[in-house]
Design a protein around this motif. Structure first.
Motif, PDB file in Angstrom:
ATOM      1  N   ALA A   1      37.789  29.400  37.374  1.00 46.80           N
ATOM      2  CA  ALA A   1      38.282  29.388  38.487  1.00 46.80           C
ATOM      3  C   ALA A   1      38.577  30.576  38.641  1.00 46.80           C
ATOM      4  N   GLN A   2      38.384  30.395  40.618  1.00 47.73           N
ATOM      5  CA  GLN A   2      38.789  32.575  40.897  1.00 47.73           C
ATOM      6  C   GLN A   2      40.166  32.802  40.891  1.00 47.73           C
ATOM      7  N   THR A   3      40.379  33.821  40.967  1.00 43.47           N
ATOM      8  CA  THR A   3      42.656  34.296  40.849  1.00 43.47           C
ATOM      9  C   THR A   3      42.998  34.280  42.719  1.00 43.47           C
TER      10      THR A   3
ATOM     11  N   LEU B   1      45.921  31.120  40.204  1.00 49.50           N
ATOM     12  CA  LEU B   1      45.935  31.632  39.171  1.00 49.50           C
ATOM     13  C   LEU B   1      45.445  33.387  38.477  1.00 49.50           C
ATOM     14  N   LYS B   2      45.713  33.841  37.404  1.00 55.18           N
ATOM     15  CA  LYS B   2      45.608  35.025  37.215  1.00 55.18           C
ATOM     16  C   LYS B   2      44.350  35.072  36.734  1.00 55.18           C
ATOM     17  N   THR B   3      43.901  36.380  36.526  1.00 58.43           N
ATOM     18  CA  THR B   3      42.661  37.233  35.266  1.00 58.43           C
ATOM     19  C   THR B   3      43.785  36.893  33.929  1.00 58.43           C
ATOM     20  N   GLU B   4      45.115  37.459  34.154  1.00 65.04           N
ATOM     21  CA  GLU B   4      45.202  37.012  32.658  1.00 65.04           C
ATOM     22  C   GLU B   4      45.401  35.954  32.482  1.00 65.04           C
ATOM     23  N   ASP B   5      45.703  35.116  32.427  1.00 65.51           N
ATOM     24  CA  ASP B   5      46.074  33.560  33.055  1.00 65.51           C
ATOM     25  C   ASP B   5      44.445  33.151  31.593  1.00 65.51           C
ATOM     26  N   THR B   6      43.278  33.736  31.699  1.00 63.04           N
ATOM     27  CA  THR B   6      42.384  33.841  30.827  1.00 63.04           C
ATOM     28  C   THR B   6      42.260  33.474  29.867  1.00 63.04           C
TER      29      THR B   6
ATOM     30  N   THR C   1      40.929  24.545  24.696  1.00 62.44           N
ATOM     31  CA  THR C   1      39.966  24.168  26.426  1.00 62.44           C
ATOM     32  C   THR C   1      40.129  25.149  26.771  1.00 62.44           C
ATOM     33  N   GLN C   2      38.501  26.044  27.062  1.00 63.58           N
ATOM     34  CA  GLN C   2      38.303  27.203  28.156  1.00 63.58           C
ATOM     35  C   GLN C   2      38.567  27.412  29.551  1.00 63.58           C
ATOM     36  N   VAL C   3      39.639  28.331  29.208  1.00 59.02           N
ATOM     37  CA  VAL C   3      39.719  28.511  30.915  1.00 59.02           C
ATOM     38  C   VAL C   3      39.749  30.387  31.577  1.00 59.02           C
ATOM     39  N   THR C   4      38.496  30.462  32.116  1.00 58.50           N
ATOM     40  CA  THR C   4      38.691  31.730  32.841  1.00 58.50           C
ATOM     41  C   THR C   4      39.023  31.733  34.183  1.00 58.50           C
ATOM     42  N   VAL C   5      39.067  33.126  34.270  1.00 55.61           N
ATOM     43  CA  VAL C   5      39.381  33.126  35.892  1.00 55.61           C
ATOM     44  C   VAL C   5      39.070  34.348  36.199  1.00 55.61           C
ATOM     45  N   SER C   6      38.550  34.746  37.118  1.00 59.04           N
ATOM     46  CA  SER C   6      37.629  35.627  37.921  1.00 59.04           C
ATOM     47  C   SER C   6      38.150  36.143  39.450  1.00 59.04           C
ATOM     48  N   SER C   7      38.054  37.524  39.192  1.00 60.33           N
ATOM     49  CA  SER C   7      38.878  38.136  40.962  1.00 60.33           C
ATOM     50  C   SER C   7      37.609  38.009  41.181  1.00 60.33           C
TER      51      SER C   7
END
Length: 131
Positions: A12-14, A90-95, A125-131
């Protein structure tokens, strides 16, 4: 062998949203206090949210508890069979890798942020948040 299975992770994106789900194999989750934990890259596992059992005679519904870092952005909910985590803004620190867990305590109205109290876990489950 994990008794719980998470789904819904991804990229997901920020500022975006994701919804995680967690189900138990071979039964429901009605007697469990349920929790979400996460492990960011290179860090220890940390508490995210917890929700008490689905008391059928409760007028106010189950009780919830959240980590300060997710309050106002994440919402934990449940039904008899499935645990959910709605993640907004979502924030990048939620990754992180997100885990669901169950603590067998029927009729308990106390959420728990202590991972040592939980009896069963999912594989994550992996969650990746990108800016």
């Amino acid at each position: 062998q994990s008794q719980l299975a998470e789904s819904g992770g991804g990229l997901a994106q920020t500022g975006g949203s994701l919804r995680l789900s967690c189900a138990r194999s071979g039964g429901d989750i009605s007697g469990y206090v349920m929790g979400w934990f996460r492990q960011p890259p290179g860090k220890e596992r940390e508490f995210v949210a917890s929700i008490t059992w689905s008391g059928s005679n409760s007028r106010s519904g189950p009780r919830t508890s959240y980590a300060d870092s997710v309050k106002g952005r994440f919402t934990v909910s449940r039904d008899t069979n499935t645990l959910y985590l709605q993640m907004n803004n979502l924030k990048t620190e939620d990754t992180a890798v997100y885990y669901c867990a169950g603590d067998w305590r029927p009729y308990s109205w106390s959420p728990s942020n202590d991972p040592s109290t939980y009896d069963i876990w999912g594989q994550g489950t992996q969650v990746t948040v990108s800016s």
